[in-house]
Design a protein around this motif. Structure first.
Motif, PDB file in Angstrom:
ATOM      1  N   ARG B   3      11.176  -6.036 -27.154  1.00 52.99           N
ATOM      2  CA  ARG B   3      11.744  -6.565 -25.920  1.00 52.99           C
ATOM      3  C   ARG B   3      13.186  -6.104 -25.732  1.00 52.99           C
ATOM      4  N   TYR B   4      13.844  -5.704 -26.832  1.00 50.06           N
ATOM      5  CA  TYR B   4      15.232  -5.242 -26.739  1.00 50.06           C
ATOM      6  C   TYR B   4      15.339  -3.820 -27.260  1.00 50.06           C
ATOM      7  N   TYR B 174       7.384   1.610  -8.998  1.00 43.43           N
ATOM      8  CA  TYR B 174       6.633   1.103  -7.840  1.00 43.43           C
ATOM      9  C   TYR B 174       7.502   1.047  -6.591  1.00 43.43           C
ATOM     10  N   GLY B 243      11.416  -3.480 -20.040  1.00 46.74           N
ATOM     11  CA  GLY B 243      10.815  -4.487 -19.171  1.00 46.74           C
ATOM     12  C   GLY B 243       9.301  -4.350 -19.113  1.00 46.74           C
ATOM     13  N   ASN B 244       8.692  -5.269 -18.373  1.00 38.22           N
ATOM     14  CA  ASN B 244       7.225  -5.276 -18.253  1.00 38.22           C
ATOM     15  C   ASN B 244       6.703  -4.007 -17.597  1.00 38.22           C
ATOM     16  N   ARG B 245       7.552  -3.429 -16.712  1.00 34.99           N
ATOM     17  CA  ARG B 245       7.080  -2.248 -15.993  1.00 34.99           C
ATOM     18  C   ARG B 245       7.601  -0.954 -16.605  1.00 34.99           C
TER      19      ARG B 245
END
Lengths: 616, 616
Positions: B3-4, B174, B243-245
């Motif tokens: 996550r980091y 996106y 990040g998630n994307r």
């Protein structure tokens, strides 16, 4: 027309151009992606407001800040009215703060627990905070940079009007042939305009090269008429002097106003400038060196004076490795090779003259003003770099005898972003330059007299201890069309050279070593050079003869090796421990160098990198 | 995926790239005229011998030297066997010297009188003296220069094989829209790749931009597979964080080896590098500032480390006009504007952040290493120039309030190859910067309260005598859709603002001056900003209202001028006599400036160039 030029000082010519001639600025439209290096003709305004709406600067949750004011670590607040957002995504209407996902405890879907109050506006980029529709992005007259491309495209702009200068080139001269043709005696492939156009391209100037015009005033006039209609300024290449075939001055003085004819600069003095129908027209010398000097020292500075963004040249402080004479009253522009010799930049002068190789080899230009009679060796001066790759820091500077193996060495060093430059000089001049410490060293050739034996050579000019480091050995063979087969009563014919000549000594040494009976050999005189020996062999007038292997192989001649020259670097003893020299010696000893050079026939690399003391 | 980011030091990232990644060098053939800036892939050898035959270096007569040995001024020698020659023309077989026409007396056709013996070879350039067929013109690995173009074309070479690096760009996200489309809320026109490609173009690197890939691992993988097949190295723009994307890291670690993910640099920390099928792949942040920093500080230096000839940047010694904080452990790259302030280069920091305008406005980059916590105002440091036109010598550096007239002033100065840069700052920050002498001065706005009356303003922060010089006055009008016609019993509706507001004061002053009866006016509350007043007028809720003229004109509103702001330069007294300030004041007083600025509606230029002492 006068038979002689009336020379005006270089600075006067610059001033006349600055006050009396301006290029006609044209305008063209280019795609934004092709716009860097161009100058905007009009200001460019944003077509969009960016961001279009408020956007989140974090991954997290959009909330109403006032819902969160009571939150503390001890008593988290539960919020049920929120919206999940990502970095860069819009903040939905009604929310005024974004809380990072790291600062939220997500218990159930549909509600979040927060432990700290949110500030209104927190983590939100406001609509229009970067740019608004109609804001100026770049003004007119701005040199467009790559960063501007990003902004313009991002702000909805796809094409831009830019200023355009078009140079029209008219090559003149009866001796010129178009590129891709084979020049006959006295003919020359026209290449000056292409070279000058390449220089102007670097200054953001477009070029049109018109067809070659012979030395005929009527045809020249027609060509100029067309060019001044179509171009921002015109360059006539050749015909700018006062000879019988030089018509530029007479044609231009009929068509417009001649500003000057003849400038006290070297090279390039037979140059002129005129204005025809408000369009500047330059006459440039036909020699490449003269044409280049006028373009670099008059035309490009003039463009810069009119406000055109000509790239700034790097300057560098050098110590001159030569004394550079200059005529009082003349501005001299000297091409130099520059290298970093053990921590200081040294510059050596390249041959003047009309050929192209000095410009190809040069790294810098030295300008000597009209008030100076030249500069002495050792003088420090500021020079303009004409290239920065390989950088002078990575250039080895030598003087010495030329051999093609030096090109191979340069080639080898280029792979390591280094460069080997050896200016051609006599043995004596080479030793003197080593003594004066203005170079990394010299290149000398120790002549062979058979096998690895060497002829006596004088290194006393060095006046100090120095070492020779072998680059490679150049081989000699006893060349023949086919190997002569000895047989009973068979005699061989060979050339007779002067007793002390290197070729004779090597041949004698070999014949003696191999036990050939002198009675079997018939000597023919009249063959003193390698070229004559080759000729004699090809015409079957002699059976064998001594010759350098590389030359013999070019003519499909073969034979046993009879000796070799050693092509050496000569380095002062005190420099042997410098990093630069150690690096070079290491490279010459390496298998990598042997691998690079073995493909060149006629050289022996066994002794490459060998170091030995020269007796002086 | 973590996550980091795990940040590695900037220099460590540079080192990893240098040792673990190389671009695949491709080869292409280009016309010699298009070859400058390219690096030769193979050595180039002359295809011709130049000159082809012996040629004359003068206009004159080719003779046999031995015919002339007896010539003296007293007893000229008559020669009948000769041939007329021109500069550059062949010397016919059998002759071995050329006598300049100046040194000859031509008596009858068919014979010449000469007064001085000729030396064999005199004024003759020997065949092959410039170059021989097969001689090396340039080695492999040589950065081709314009001078090389002349030599190659002149020596019969028309095309050349050069090294080629092709960068493949994959834009991801996106939110991205193709150029030429209108972005909706939360959407962004993809422009990073175009910007980065423009930077690489300056380093001689070709670019391919692939279609936009949404944040989807499968599509990203397919795009990378194609790009590594086709390109020398690949840049994925966006998706490089955690990040998630952000899929770049997970996709690349599946396809090859990730070298690092996260670099302790600002901007640009969320960046990564990998090697897939021997092809280096970089992940760059989606923010323009971060992407640019990674390209400029990691990718381009890496190309240079691999031996690619990246242009050398000019550096310049500046004094910082601001204190620049930096985090310990992070390499910081700060964009600067640089100007020559009365003889010394000063640099002011541009806003950090993701927008594009800081890069558009920047002149230089400051690198603060990870061991430093920042630099104090007044610190001298070396910075890299990112542009040299207009040169910092010709840049005026100001801090102050923004008004569009400043863009017009910049535009005006560009015509003179100068530049006006004003960094947006509050009134107080502007006065402090003037006091600290780090800029040419400040820009302040003296608010009007009606006519040319001014509201009280505080200049005490200057702590010294200073002058205000008017650039232009910005006008306010009492705006209306149509001029309100007074009539018996007729009442007008106008907005009520706070009593002390500038707009209210100007409106009151005007109504009082024109003798309007207060009883005829109905005041409606709820209109406090110009935008609200405009809205009220357009919706016919009020009859008139005070508003800046330029904004009113945008909405086709009209009305009488009721007051104006004075937009001024603030200059320290001690600088008023400097050349730079005198030049600027002179320009602002000139009709030329009025002619430039009058086309912008809503400004009054009568007082431009007026100078008066500020009371402090």
């Amino acid at each position: 027309m006068s038979r002689y030029l009336t020379l005006i000082p270089y600075l006067a010519a610059q001033k006349i151009l600055k006050t009396s001639a301006r290029p006609e600025i044209k305008v063209k439209t280019v795609q934004v992606t092709n716009s860097p290096g161009h100058v905007s003709h009009e200001p460019v305004f944003s077509r969009l407001t960016i961001p279009v709406c408020a956007i989140s600067q974090r991954d997290g949750y959009a909330v109403t800040a006032s819902d969160s004011y009571a939150a503390t670590e001890a008593e988290p607040v539960e919020i049920t009215t929120f919206s999940k957002v990502h970095t860069g995504s819009p903040v939905p209407e009604g929310y005024d703060a974004v809380i990072m996902h790291e600062d939220v405890r997500l218990d159930d879907p549909g509600r979040i627990m927060i432990i700290r109050p949110a500030r209104p506006g927190q983590n939100i980029q406001k609509a229009g905070s970067e740019v608004k529709t109609g804001s100026m992005v770049i003004p007119a007259g701005h040199l467009i940079s790559p960063a501007d491309v990003g902004a313009m495209i991002g702000y909805g702009i796809t094409s831009v009007q830019v200023k355009n200068i078009v140079a029209g080139f008219i090559p003149t001269g009866y001796e010129l042939k178009e590129p891709c043709t084979a020049p006959g005696p006295g003919e020359v492939i026209a290449s000056n305009c292409e070279m000058l156009a390449a220089f102007l391209d670097q200054a953001g100037v477009e070029s049109v090269i018109y067809p070659i015009v012979p030395d005929d005033p009527v045809q020249l006039r027609n060509a100029v008429e067309l060019a001044v209609r179509e171009c921002s300024f015109v360059i006539i290449s050749g015909g700018s002097s006062t000879g019988n075939r030089d018509h530029t001055e007479s044609v231009l003085s009929e068509m417009g106003t001649v500003l000057y004819h003849g400038v006290a600069m070297r090279p390039g003095k037979s140059t002129l400038a005129a204005v025809v129908d408000d369009i500047p027209v330059f006459g440039l010398p036909g020699t490449p060196a003269g044409a280049l000097a006028v373009l670099r020292e008059l035309v490009i500075p003039w463009l810069s004076d009119t406000g055109w963004p000509v790239p700034v040249q790097h300057t560098i402080q050098v110590t001159l490795a030569d004394s550079v004479p200059s005529e009082l009253g003349t501005d001299d522009f000297i091409l130099l090779s520059v290298g970093n010799v053990h921590g200081g930049y040294k510059a050596m002068m390249l041959p003047r003259g009309g050929g192209q190789m000095s410009a190809v080899r040069s790294d810098a230009v030295l300008h000597i003003g009209r008030g100076s009679e030249g500069m002495k060796m050792g003088k420090e001066c500021l020079v303009r770099l004409t290239r920065t790759y390989p950088h002078p820091d990575n250039t080895y500077l030598f003087n010495g005898l030329y051999d093609p193996i030096l090109d191979v060495l340069d080639q080898f060093l280029r792979k390591k972003q280094q460069r080997f430059f050896c200016r051609t000089a006599s043995h004596e001049a080479t030793l003197l330059s080593v003594r004066h410490k203005n170079t990394h060293g010299g290149v000398t050739i120790r002549r062979g007299n058979g096998g690895h034996g060497r002829m006596q050579q004088d290194y006393s000019l060095l006046e100090g201890r120095a070492y020779a480091i072998t680059i490679a050995e150049r081989e000699y063979i006893l060349a023949a069309k086919t190997t002569p087969e000895p047989g009973p009563g068979k005699k061989f014919t060979c050339p007779g050279l002067s007793d002390n000549s290197q070729l004779q000594q090597m041949m004698d040494y070999y014949l003696q070593k191999t036990g050939v009976n002198p009675a079997d050999i018939r000597v023919i005189d009249g063959y003193n050079t390698e070229q004559e020996i080759i000729q004699g062999l090809l015409e079957d007038k002699i059976d064998f003869g001594p010759c350098s292997a590389s030359l013999a192989f070019d003519y499909d001649l073969q034979g046993p090796v009879i000796g070799c020259d050693s092509i050496d670097l000569v380095i002062r003893e005190e420099d042997m421990e410098s990093e630069q020299v150690k690096n070079l010696v290491q490279l010459l000893e390496s298998d990598e160098w042997r691998g690079e050079a073995w493909v060149i026939p006629g050289y022996n690399l066994e002794r490459s990198g060998h170091v030995f003391l020269l007796s002086t």
